[in-house]
Design a protein around this motif. Structure first.
Motif, mmCIF file in Angstrom:
data_model
loop_
_atom_site.group_PDB
_atom_site.id
_atom_site.type_symbol
_atom_site.label_atom_id
_atom_site.label_comp_id
_atom_site.label_asym_id
_atom_site.label_seq_id
_atom_site.Cartn_x
_atom_site.Cartn_y
_atom_site.Cartn_z
ATOM 1 N N THR A 175 0.865 -1.178 0.000
ATOM 2 C CA THR A 175 0.000 0.000 0.000
ATOM 3 C C THR A 175 0.904 1.231 0.000
ATOM 4 N N PRO A 176 0.360 2.404 -0.387
ATOM 5 C CA PRO A 176 1.169 3.626 -0.331
ATOM 6 C C PRO A 176 1.757 3.838 1.060
ATOM 7 N N GLU A 177 1.002 3.494 2.101
ATOM 8 C CA GLU A 177 1.500 3.608 3.474
ATOM 9 C C GLU A 177 2.734 2.751 3.676
ATOM 10 N N SER A 178 2.648 1.472 3.271
ATOM 11 C CA SER A 178 3.748 0.551 3.565
ATOM 12 C C SER A 178 4.985 0.917 2.761
ATOM 13 N N ILE A 179 4.811 1.313 1.495
ATOM 14 C CA ILE A 179 6.013 1.663 0.740
ATOM 15 C C ILE A 179 6.530 3.037 1.136
ATOM 16 N N GLY A 180 5.683 3.837 1.776
ATOM 17 C CA GLY A 180 6.159 5.110 2.293
ATOM 18 C C GLY A 180 7.174 4.881 3.396
ATOM 19 N N ARG A 181 7.093 3.739 4.033
ATOM 20 C CA ARG A 181 8.063 3.421 5.094
ATOM 21 C C ARG A 181 9.203 2.570 4.544
ATOM 22 N N LYS A 182 8.867 1.556 3.759
ATOM 23 C CA LYS A 182 9.895 0.703 3.194
ATOM 24 C C LYS A 182 9.640 0.545 1.694
ATOM 25 N N PRO A 183 10.364 1.315 0.886
ATOM 26 C CA PRO A 183 10.119 1.318 -0.549
ATOM 27 C C PRO A 183 10.309 -0.065 -1.179
ATOM 28 N N ASN A 184 9.466 -0.381 -2.159
ATOM 29 C CA ASN A 184 9.544 -1.655 -2.842
ATOM 30 C C ASN A 184 9.095 -1.452 -4.277
ATOM 31 N N GLY A 185 10.032 -1.361 -5.204
ATOM 32 C CA GLY A 185 9.661 -1.084 -6.581
ATOM 33 C C GLY A 185 10.354 -2.020 -7.541
ATOM 34 N N THR A 186 10.316 -1.650 -8.821
ATOM 35 C CA THR A 186 10.957 -2.482 -9.841
ATOM 36 C C THR A 186 12.158 -1.762 -10.442
ATOM 37 N N GLY A 187 12.624 -0.730 -9.787
ATOM 38 C CA GLY A 187 13.619 0.134 -10.404
ATOM 39 C C GLY A 187 15.055 -0.367 -10.285
ATOM 40 N N ALA A 188 15.965 0.457 -10.801
ATOM 41 C CA ALA A 188 17.380 0.076 -10.905
ATOM 42 C C ALA A 188 18.097 0.070 -9.571
ATOM 43 N N PHE A 189 17.532 0.714 -8.575
ATOM 44 C CA PHE A 189 18.170 0.744 -7.262
ATOM 45 C C PHE A 189 17.183 0.295 -6.200
ATOM 46 N N THR A 190 17.700 -0.407 -5.187
ATOM 47 C CA THR A 190 16.842 -0.772 -4.066
ATOM 48 C C THR A 190 17.131 0.159 -2.891
ATOM 49 N N PHE A 191 16.136 0.217 -2.000
ATOM 50 C CA PHE A 191 16.267 1.099 -0.848
ATOM 51 C C PHE A 191 17.275 0.514 0.137
ATOM 52 N N GLY A 192 18.247 1.339 0.544
ATOM 53 C CA GLY A 192 19.245 0.857 1.501
ATOM 54 C C GLY A 192 18.881 1.299 2.899
ATOM 55 N N SER A 193 19.102 2.599 3.174
ATOM 56 C CA SER A 193 18.794 3.096 4.504
ATOM 57 C C SER A 193 18.501 4.578 4.415
ATOM 58 N N ARG A 194 17.972 5.110 5.508
ATOM 59 C CA ARG A 194 17.681 6.538 5.524
ATOM 60 C C ARG A 194 17.930 7.101 6.909
#
Lengths: 293, 515, 322
Positions: free
Chosen positions: B185-204
């Motif tokens: 959901t937009p809520e869940s990916i707002g906290r932990k991004p999950n997409g199909t793109g060239a980079f994955t979320f590391g840390s913030r």
């Protein structure tokens, strides 16, 4: 900032004696001269007596160093930095004077009333003063500055609100002790109306302190206005303000440094002058001559 | 005895700097230099001046948020360097004969960062949720024409349109229409991004940095660098300082003065024309601007090149309404291609304002570098024609409030452009557009033209339609289009392989090499 | 009630609570008066394109649809229980953000005060040693001039010049908390603390000078001098020690101002302190972040004042009986 005043006098130093004493101290003299020079520059700018129009651009003369034509050089739009600095001083001075005038009037009135009347007036005044004191001052000015339509007047009001508490504190103390003097007590017993007591007897005695605080607050107000402009929240363009000139020019620090040095030097001269003047005034107006300066 | 205070300050500064440098010069390598070396690999440090204000791709409009999220999320279509549509998550597409059905063939073997496979079910779920009001997706209006979505098989998505929409494919290439997993959901990916793109979320670390790692399983191939770090350095001058010391490798800059200073210090600076345009907006529903002649008078009294030169030091180009490369307007196709004060004055007199007219105008301060200087110059130029611009300088929040409510007569604005002219202006200048209130103008002729532009996919025909749209906008002086400025990319010498795009996209960071 | 009013410490506590409540009200009200809200701060002009239903949904999402009084009291109630609110932008609680920023600001403030004292007090002693002479004039005017350069000017110039020519800029590296990497952390604190310390040194110097002058003329000093005590020892042990009170007070006040007032220097040198947190909150119109952080700053300021008073009493036994 500790300020002492002798509570026992009904007669302060005469004006001419104080003036002479001020001018005799070296630091005080320098202060007077600096303030006079800066104020004169500000007035000149407000009257439009600058070598060039502060907002006029000369695109072919961009970022030139100081020269015979442009005494402080030009900025990235080809504007004369000297004229802009003068106009900037005018703007900063206007904001600072209005801000301090408001805060001095409101703060002194509140402080005197709280000191003289005590009781129910004292509580609320002190409560508000404490709240304003506890609130981080730059952040308060910042928050107030973004609230209203940006103009030099609203910036001045925002700064005034931040500096009201110091005038309350500064004026209340002496009033508390003055209230207990025989002189004042006698006046009340004699039935002299309160307003007259306040105006003709109390105020002249705290005038010295308030005047000194005014000069100190003026320098703080100039610096606060500059800091606000630096954060992009000061008086709006095009009238240059010293802080916004510094903000625009900081990228030029290693290259066209005169853009940064000119407004910076003006701020320094003005602040130093006001501080020295304040010190000098404090010493000159203080009848207790236990000091060595 | 007394040194001039500037000299004294300078001396003290030098002493302090010298002392500082001497103190730490011994063996402190962590202060300067870049991290990791190698022709491929390394972490590219990107300088940001503000913290991204959301991690939800469907709500992100802030420059920093959008260009962070486009590294992690994929869209159905993409844009190439010339802003033409190329395949994205959809490999091919096919319109039906009447152009009301769009069949997308999705790429095979694409997975989300959490490992789940991407399929048409995700497309259906994403589009449907974007269209729901509760989601408050900012690009919902782009999908206005989509009536329904079907997912007959995992590799095929069918969009049924209410009417032909030629700009749809281009419109889909925005991060605001990113495909997210049906299980997120937009809520869940707002906290932990999950997409199909060239980079994955590391840390913030909030307010300080966001770190991304290269995605080895990305369908477009693994990025050349090992990772990206978006570092927040609040002051633009400090970002340039970071570039000069080598701690920061890459930054985008809007202020031409900053770009010039950076160039002079040995950094690589490239400039790209931008889709965004500087404009003097009119609210043609408010007097006196409801009178066309008054608007035309203003348009004729302005030398746009002069505004560009005085406000932005000439860094940019004068433009007409449409700025996308494929449909670019001719800036000279207007009633007064050059400044014509006489005509302006006679138009005013004809409209009954021979004695002059006052136009209250709002200007923002602090949103972008040139706003107030532009307003100043416009005011000076118009004064010569007897038109007084009564400027009201507003702080960002106040300005946006007024702009949104169309509570202005005129406004000095910088508006974003889009690759497709329908996407760019359809929402402003059609009577049912969601920004028509702000545009302050509509007409049956424009409605007809926009409908024509949407109905056909033939590029030559569309070009002709939008030329007529531009002409209509200029002939009626709906707004005064001023200029488009440049976007600047500043990098250290060791950074290579980056292609800037006119829409400001940073998605080519995946191809950057770092030395 | 009267018993509380008579006990000085209890009265002080009550005053403190009331003051902090006043600060809470003030920050809440001024924030709401600023044009724009979190929706327009997040979406900018794109918010114009929202449909009515979308706008309503967003208002609920950001908690903007509750009546103001409810917003105020539920926030305040939460604060008292330790829940300072949530930042959507950062994706963490305000408590976490503040817990990370407060030590940074404290460290910066402490370092700045130390530098300020190291510069200001010796300069004041120099000035006071020969009042009204050449040294005094020199010390006063030159010291004042150099130390009155506004901190943002000094900071911006310093950073730009050193990065450009020495290619040295630890502040552009990722911020290193003191516990994780003390060496890098101190390098990153060096310039901001220097800049702030310079600014503090001027008022410290002036207060110290006038206080030293006042003490110097007193009888016990003249007696000590007459007894032949060495000049340096005289100056430090006798004069300085007794002149400390106003210096301590001034230092305490300046330290308090640094808690929120270092925001400009924090911006220039990218130090993630409390001032920057508030500024970011104001720009993003995150009410909870600004309100709670300001409250924390005010509470810390009041606490620091309290500690300064205690220190005052410890240093100067004369005050203890008051």
């Amino acid at each position: 900032m500790s300020v002492t005043v002798s509570p026992s006098v009904a007669v302060g130093p005469t004006r001419s004696a104080a003036w002479r004493r001020l001018l005799r101290s070296r630091a005080g003299l320098i202060g007077v001269v600096l303030v006079a020079v800066v104020a004169g520059a500000a007035v000149a700018a407000l009257l439009g007596l600058t070598p060039y129009d502060p907002v006029a651009q000369h695109p072919s003369d961009r970022l030139q160093g100081p020269s015979g034509r442009y005494w402080f050089g030009t900025d990235q739009f080809g504007r004369d930095v000297f004229s802009r600095s003068l106009a900037g001083v005018g703007n900063s001075l206007r904001v600072a004077l209005v801000a301090v005038a408001i805060s001095a009037l409101v703060g002194t009135a509140a402080g005197v009333c709280a000191g003289f009347f005590g009781g129910r007036v004292r509580g609320p005044v002190l409560a508000v003063t404490n709240v304003l004191f506890a609130f981080p001052p730059l952040l308060l000015a910042l928050t107030l500055a973004v609230t209203f339509t940006r103009s030099w007047l609203t910036i001045a009001v925002a700064i005034a609100i931040v500096y009201v508490p110091i005038f309350v504190r500064v004026s209340r103390g002496p009033v508390l002790s003055l209230r207990e003097t025989d002189f004042i007590k006698a006046a009340r017993v004699l039935g002299i109306p309160t307003w007259r007591i306040l105006l003709r007897h109390l105020l002249p005695n705290i005038a010295a302190i308030v005047i000194v605080q005014v000069t100190l607050s003026l320098s703080w107000a100039v610096l606060t206005e500059a800091a606000l402009s630096f954060l992009g929240l000061g008086s709006p363009p095009p009238t240059p303000s010293l802080g916004s000139m510094v903000f625009d020019a900081k990228i030029l620090a290693g290259t066209a440094w005169w853009n940064l040095a000119a407004p910076g030097a003006v701020i320094v001269l003005f602040v130093v002058g006001l501080n020295l003047l304040g010190d000098g005034l404090r010493d000159a107006l203080d009848p207790k001559n236990g000091r060595n300066s | 005895m007394k040194l001039p205070s500037t000299l004294r300050a300078a001396v003290i500064r030098c002493v302090a700097a010298g002392a500082a440098v001497a103190l730490v010069a011994t063996g402190c390598s962590s202060g300067g230099g870049s991290s990791d070396r190698g022709a491929t690999g390394g972490t590219l440090v990107v300088g940001y001046t503000v913290d991204p204000n959301t991690l939800d791709p469907w709500k992100a409009t802030q420059f920093q948020a959008v260009h962070l999220l486009e590294q992690m999320y994929g869209t159905l279509t993409q844009l190439d360097a010339d802003l033409n549509v190329v395949p994205g998550l959809a490999e091919k597409w096919q319109y039906s004969d009447d152009n009301t059905t769009l069949t997308l063939t999705l790429r095979q073997g694409v997975t989300f960062h959490d490992g789940k496979p991407f399929s048409s079910a995700d497309v259906k779920s994403s589009i449907e949720r974007i269209q729901k009001p509760e989601t408050a997706a900012v690009a919902a209006a782009t999908l206005k024409s989509v009536k329904s979505v079907e997912a007959p098989d995992p590799q095929t998505a069918v969009l049924r349109l209410a009417a032909p929409d030629a700009g749809l494919l281009t419109g889909l290439a925005t991060t605001n229409l990113a495909m997210i997993s049906k299980d997120d959901t937009p809520e869940s990916i707002g906290r932990k991004p999950n997409g199909t793109g060239a980079f994955t979320f590391g840390s913030r670390t909030a307010g300080q940095s966001v770190t991304l790692t290269a995605n080895g399983d990305h369908w477009g191939g693994k990025p050349t660098v090992d990772g990206l770090e978006f570092r927040i350095i609040p002051d633009e001058t400090s970002v340039v300082a970071g570039l000069q010391s080598g701690n920061v490798h890459f930054a985008t800059v809007d202020d031409p003065l900053v770009a010039r200073s950076a160039e002079g210090s040995g950094l690589k600076v490239t400039k790209t024309p931008s889709l965004s345009y500087h404009v003097l907006q009119f609210n043609a529903r408010k007097a006196p601007l409801n009178n066309r002649d008054v608007r035309l008078a203003i348009s004729c009294a302005i030398d746009r090149k002069q505004v560009l030169d005085t406000a932005a030091m000439g860094e940019g180009e004068v433009v007409g309404p449409v700025t996308s490369p494929a449909y670019k307007s001719d800036p000279n196709a207007r009633p007064c291609p050059t400044r014509d004060l006489a005509k302006a004055k006679s138009l005013l007199a004809g409209a009954g304002f021979a004695g002059g007219v006052t136009i209250p105008t709002i200007v923002s301060q602090g949103q972008y570098a040139t706003s107030v200087n532009e307003a100043q110059n416009l005011q000076a130029q118009l004064k010569e024609a007897g038109i007084t611009l009564d400027l009201q300088t507003l702080e960002s929040g106040a300005y946006v409030d007024k702009w949104i409510a169309a509570d202005f007569t005129a406004a000095v604005a910088l508006n974003g452009g889009r690759p497709d002219p329908d996407g760019m202006y359809g929402r402003y200048f059609t009577s049912t557009g969601n920004l028509n209130k702000v545009a302050g103008y509509s007409s049956p002729e424009l409605d007809k033209l926009f409908a024509e532009g949407r109905a056909t996919t033939d590029v030559a025909k569309r070009k002709e339609v939008y030329t007529r749209v531009s002409r209509h906008l200029e002939d009626n002086a709906v707004w005064v289009w001023l200029f488009a400025s440049y976007g600047y990319t500043v990098t250290t010498q060791g950074v290579g392989g980056f292609t800037a795009m006119p829409n400001g996209s940073l998605k080519n960071l995946r191809q950057v090499s770092l030395q | 009630m009267r018993a509380i009013a008579r006990h000085p410490l209890a009265r002080r506590l009550v005053e403190t609570v009331l003051t902090l409540f006043g600060v809470a009200v003030l920050v809440f009200v001024t924030l709401r008066a600023i044009p724009g809200d979190e929706i327009t701060a997040t979406l900018g002009t794109e918010a114009a394109g929202l449909s009515e239903a979308q706008r309503k949904s967003l208002r609920a999402y950001y908690g903007l649809d509750e009546p103001l009084a409810l917003q105020f009291f539920s926030w305040l109630g939460n604060v008292v229980t330790g829940n300072l609110g949530y930042s959507r932008r950062a994706g963490t609680s305000v408590l976490e953000l503040t817990a990370a920023a407060l030590p940074v600001t404290m460290e910066l403030a402490i370092l700045s005060v130390i530098i300020g004292l190291l510069i200001g007090v010796p300069l004041a002693m120099l000035s006071a040693s020969r009042p009204n002479g050449a040294r005094d004039g020199f010390g006063q005017v030159v010291g004042l001039a150099a130390l009155s350069v506004p901190n943002f000017l000094l900071g911006a110039a310093l950073l730009t010049v050193i990065s450009r020519y020495a290619h040295y800029n630890p502040n552009a590296a990722a911020f290193a908390p003191l516990a994780e990497n003390p060496l890098l952390n101190l390098q990153q604190m060096l310039f901001p603390a220097l800049v702030l310390g310079f600014g503090l040194a001027a008022p410290i110097m002036r207060t110290a000078r006038s206080s030293l002058l006042e003490v110097q003329t007193q009888d016990f000093v003249r007696t000590a001098r007459g007894k032949g005590v060495a000049p340096l020892r005289l100056r430090v042990r006798h004069v300085l020690h007794n002149a400390l009170n106003p210096i301590v007070t001034m230092t305490g006040i300046q330290f308090g101002y640094l808690l929120g007032g270092a925001v400009v220097v924090e911006q220039i040198f990218s130090v993630p302190g409390l001032g920057r947190q508030v500024l970011a909150g104001i720009q993003q119109k995150e009410y909870a972040v600004v309100q709670s952080t300001v409250l924390v700053i005010a509470a810390t300021f009041v606490l620091v004042n309290l500690l300064t008073d205690v220190l005052y009493r410890v240093i100067d036994p004369r005050v203890r009986t008051v």
